[in-house]
Write a protein that holds these residues in place. Sequence first.
Motif, mmCIF file in Angstrom:
data_model
loop_
_atom_site.group_PDB
_atom_site.id
_atom_site.type_symbol
_atom_site.label_atom_id
_atom_site.label_comp_id
_atom_site.label_asym_id
_atom_site.label_seq_id
_atom_site.Cartn_x
_atom_site.Cartn_y
_atom_site.Cartn_z
ATOM 1 N N TYR A 88 -12.709 55.006 51.223
ATOM 2 C CA TYR A 88 -11.253 55.019 51.089
ATOM 3 C C TYR A 88 -10.627 53.655 51.388
ATOM 4 O O TYR A 88 -9.397 53.527 51.342
ATOM 5 N N TRP B 116 -10.215 56.953 46.329
ATOM 6 C CA TRP B 116 -11.373 56.089 46.611
ATOM 7 C C TRP B 116 -11.072 54.641 46.247
ATOM 8 O O TRP B 116 -10.481 54.356 45.217
ATOM 9 N N VAL C 99 -5.494 61.010 52.992
ATOM 10 C CA VAL C 99 -6.896 60.937 53.392
ATOM 11 C C VAL C 99 -7.187 61.973 54.471
ATOM 12 O O VAL C 99 -8.270 62.568 54.504
#
Length: 266
Positions: free
Chosen positions: A167, A218, A11
């Motif tokens: 996320y 996601w 991320v």
Amino acid sequence: MAAAPEDLPPVGKTAVGVAALRALESRRPDRLFEDPYAGAFSVAGRAVLGGSDRPDGGLREVFAQQVAVRTRFFDDFVRGARQVVLLAAGLDARAFRLEWAAGTRLFELDLPDVLRFKDEVLDGAQPACERIEVPVDLRDDWGAKLVEAGFDAGVPTAWLAEGLLVYLEHAEAARLLEEVTRLSAPGSRVSFEHRPEGDADGLLQRAREVGGRVTQLWRGGLGSEAPDWLTRHGWHPETFTIKALATEYGRRPLDTSNGGFVIGTR
């Protein structure tokens, strides 16, 4: 030990691509904001982007306007606040590039490797406010660490969760915002992305067609229910669409969905 961009968590690596988009916008004569640090972040992250300081071509086309509008909107959101918390601050440079009133305190929360990489790229740049880093995993007890770092829960706060909730699983996003609620004095505000059409959102669908590794990360966050969730937890929500904001900022809207942002006020 120096933090290499290729060693950032998955991320965290997405922040490099977003920085590249901010650099592209900053070079436009009609730019919606100016970020003199974004180019340094994207160049430093070439290893993440496969030898280029530009984001993936497909995602660039999908997200360029969204990131430009988002950055401008969130710049305006935090302006004037005297206590600001950036949740998953990533490579955000607002502490350095915006004008702040004397005495403003800005807390940046993110994973240690992300903050270390950020500091190495900034290389001694001086913030325009009191900037306080809080290395933490937002899935852990981050609230206690924020308070230990000097956060004052009695002061109205601007909470910004930019590019974060998507996320997180729904339960993780809810826990994060429950902690924000617990720490928020009356007059506090919180803002983050909101896609009321959920998985049917056109921009998200286009991103998934070209997004590869990024969109695989996601998890959906609160999905379409963000305003209702905020209302149930004592916030007063207001929503904004990217297409309306783009028009307000003098751009032809490229995102025709109802996606955008929500601001909740205590």
